[in-house]
Design a protein around this motif. Structure first.
Motif, PDB file in Angstrom:
ATOM      1  N   PHE A   1     -22.397  14.137   5.949  1.00 34.50           N
ATOM      2  CA  PHE A   1     -22.501  12.808   6.557  1.00 34.50           C
ATOM      3  C   PHE A   1     -23.924  12.233   6.489  1.00 34.50           C
ATOM      4  CE2 PHE A   1     -18.713  14.209   9.178  1.00 34.50           C
ATOM      5  CZ  PHE A   1     -17.829  13.301   8.607  1.00 34.50           C
ATOM      6  N   GLN A   2     -24.861  13.026   6.034  1.00 36.15           N
ATOM      7  CA  GLN A   2     -26.260  12.587   5.992  1.00 36.15           C
ATOM      8  C   GLN A   2     -26.399  11.327   5.141  1.00 36.15           C
ATOM      9  OE1 GLN A   2     -28.705  15.291   7.109  1.00 36.15           O
ATOM     10  NE2 GLN A   2     -30.139  13.623   7.425  1.00 36.15           N
ATOM     11  N   ASP A   3     -27.028  10.291   5.738  1.00 36.56           N
ATOM     12  CA  ASP A   3     -27.339   9.031   5.048  1.00 36.56           C
ATOM     13  C   ASP A   3     -26.098   8.298   4.535  1.00 36.56           C
ATOM     14  OD1 ASP A   3     -30.150   9.338   5.376  1.00 36.56           O
ATOM     15  OD2 ASP A   3     -30.165  10.767   3.713  1.00 36.56           O
TER      16      ASP A   3
ATOM     17  N   ASN B   1     -30.201  13.041  17.375  1.00 35.87           N
ATOM     18  CA  ASN B   1     -30.642  14.421  17.601  1.00 35.87           C
ATOM     19  C   ASN B   1     -30.926  15.205  16.328  1.00 35.87           C
ATOM     20  OD1 ASN B   1     -30.177  14.993  20.734  1.00 35.87           O
ATOM     21  ND2 ASN B   1     -28.513  13.684  20.015  1.00 35.87           N
ATOM     22  N   TYR B   2     -30.375  14.739  15.207  1.00 34.16           N
ATOM     23  CA  TYR B   2     -30.552  15.490  13.957  1.00 34.16           C
ATOM     24  C   TYR B   2     -31.014  14.601  12.799  1.00 34.16           C
ATOM     25  CZ  TYR B   2     -28.037  19.042  16.596  1.00 34.16           C
ATOM     26  OH  TYR B   2     -27.655  19.953  17.563  1.00 34.16           O
ATOM     27  N   PHE B   3     -31.340  13.341  13.107  1.00 33.44           N
ATOM     28  CA  PHE B   3     -31.912  12.413  12.123  1.00 33.44           C
ATOM     29  C   PHE B   3     -31.053  12.288  10.868  1.00 33.44           C
ATOM     30  CE2 PHE B   3     -35.279  14.618  14.502  1.00 33.44           C
ATOM     31  CZ  PHE B   3     -35.778  13.537  15.228  1.00 33.44           C
ATOM     32  N   PHE B   4     -29.760  12.026  11.063  1.00 35.35           N
ATOM     33  CA  PHE B   4     -28.832  11.953   9.943  1.00 35.35           C
ATOM     34  C   PHE B   4     -28.933  10.647   9.161  1.00 35.35           C
ATOM     35  CE2 PHE B   4     -27.167  15.917  10.692  1.00 35.35           C
ATOM     36  CZ  PHE B   4     -25.970  16.167  10.037  1.00 35.35           C
ATOM     37  N   GLY B   5     -29.454   9.589   9.769  1.00 35.37           N
ATOM     38  CA  GLY B   5     -29.602   8.324   9.054  1.00 35.37           C
ATOM     39  C   GLY B   5     -28.288   7.662   8.678  1.00 35.37           C
ATOM     40  N   ILE B   6     -27.248   7.843   9.512  1.00 29.79           N
ATOM     41  CA  ILE B   6     -25.940   7.251   9.244  1.00 29.79           C
ATOM     42  C   ILE B   6     -25.950   5.771   9.650  1.00 29.79           C
ATOM     43  CG2 ILE B   6     -23.469   7.337   9.794  1.00 29.79           C
ATOM     44  CD1 ILE B   6     -23.908  10.306  10.540  1.00 29.79           C
ATOM     45  N   LYS B   7     -25.346   4.916   8.823  1.00 30.44           N
ATOM     46  CA  LYS B   7     -25.119   3.520   9.173  1.00 30.44           C
ATOM     47  C   LYS B   7     -23.653   3.369   9.567  1.00 30.44           C
ATOM     48  CE  LYS B   7     -29.280   2.066   8.179  1.00 30.44           C
ATOM     49  NZ  LYS B   7     -30.197   1.633   9.256  1.00 30.44           N
TER      50      LYS B   7
END
Length: 336
Positions: free
Chosen positions: A18-20, A46-52
């Protein structure tokens, strides 16, 4: 819920997929859509995934997700998917959670119910796959599609689907079956689509006017002298905590290979048993009813589905104990 989310992160090895990514969640003002939105926000915070994340619902001022609307990683669109579709953009994942999940609402709005699950779904997927043919989409169907099959064993995904022409809930049932057929239409065109037959999710995140059984019983337990049931409470259910739903739907969305999966709990209880947990926690007595309310009268007597397909592909689930989940829900309901 944050503790449950941490457990999901630590046990899901594919979660980094799911990252970015860009994710569309329709019906985000409901229990399931809202919980999914909060889970992806949790990954970002919490994990800086950068999901939009793009969220949609019918409401112009959605109460369930109002705390998410002013974020830079979130876009919100108010629209009625039973009539129109203005969803634009490129998405990697689509979770179609739109539709009325509360029986009182889908009984009262039959045409909207069937349109959202068929026409709205088709238009949404058409937009998604026109922009990104590699997207993966999940449609939330329902265990109610089995309701007229009177088999005494757990329902499997390939069981016969029987339609009772006199069932007042048919617009909901046929809408979900129609939605599954829309998904199969796109699947035949080699798109990555999956239907999930969900059974009785519960947990933090329902709105104050939620009229499903658990919310109704908790309200009675908090405000009335005793908890009055509509009938004898003998209907059997297997409830699924919303955090366990997220565990299951995430695995299906990321790595599912089959066209349809059952998603449900494994701990069986009756409505009377549920009321007893609430009554014991709030020190209130339970009284059985003598007449059937319109909702309970049309509801299936047993909701019992097989997880054999899911367990074979993803491994056996470890579910939150039902009593614990209900007691946590009562305390959340009292405070929020």
């Amino acid at each position: 819920m944050k503790e449950d989310y941490k457990h999901i992160i630590s046990n899901e090895k594919y979660i980094n997929n799911f990252q970015d990514k860009k994710i569309l969640i329709t019906g985000a003002n409901g229990l399931i859509g809202g919980a999914l939105a909060e889970f992806f926000i949790f990954l970002n915070d919490n994990y800086f995934f950068g999901i939009k994340i793009c969220l949609t619902s019918l409401s112009k001022k959605p109460k369930r997700i109002k705390h998410l609307l002013n974020r830079k990683d979130t876009t919100y669109i108010s629209l009625d998917l039973s009539k129109d579709n203005k969803i634009m953009g490129i998405f990697d994942y689509c979770f179609y959670c739109s539709g009325y999940a509360q029986p009182a609402k889908f009984l009262d709005r039959p045409i909207e119910t069937i349109n959202i699950n068929i026409g709205g779904l088709y238009k949404t997927l058409e937009n998604v796959y026109k922009q990104n043919p590699l997207a993966r989409s999940v449609f939330l169907s329902s265990s109610e599609v089995y309701s007229a099959n009177k088999s005494t064993s757990a329902h499997k995904e390939n069981d016969d689907i029987i339609i009772d022409q006199n069932n007042k809930r048919n617009f909901y049932i046929l809408g979900k079956l129609g939605g599954e057929n829309v998904m199969n239409f796109f699947r035949e065109k080699k798109f990555e689509v999956i239907s999930a037959r969900v059974s009785l999710c519960y947990g933090p995140g329902v709105l104050k006017d939620d009229n499903r059984v658990l919310s109704e019983l908790v309200r009675k337990g908090l405000s009335d002298e005793f908890i009055q049931l509509y009938d004898d409470g003998s209907a059997a259910r297997r409830y699924l905590h919303i955090s366990d739903f997220i565990k299951m739907i995430i695995k299906i969305a990321l790595k599912g290979t089959q066209p349809v999966y059952n998603i449900c709990g494994e701990e069986e209880n009756t409505i009377y048993g549920l009321a007893s947990i609430i009554g014991d926690h709030l020190n209130k007595k339970i009284k059985k009813g003598k007449t059937h309310h319109i909702v309970s009268k049309t509801a299936p007597k047993i909701v019992w589905n097989s997880l054999k397909k899911y367990n074979k592909e993803f491994g056996k689930m470890e579910f939150k104990p039902f009593k614990q989940g209900v007691e946590e829900f009562i305390e959340w309901y009292k405070n929020y």
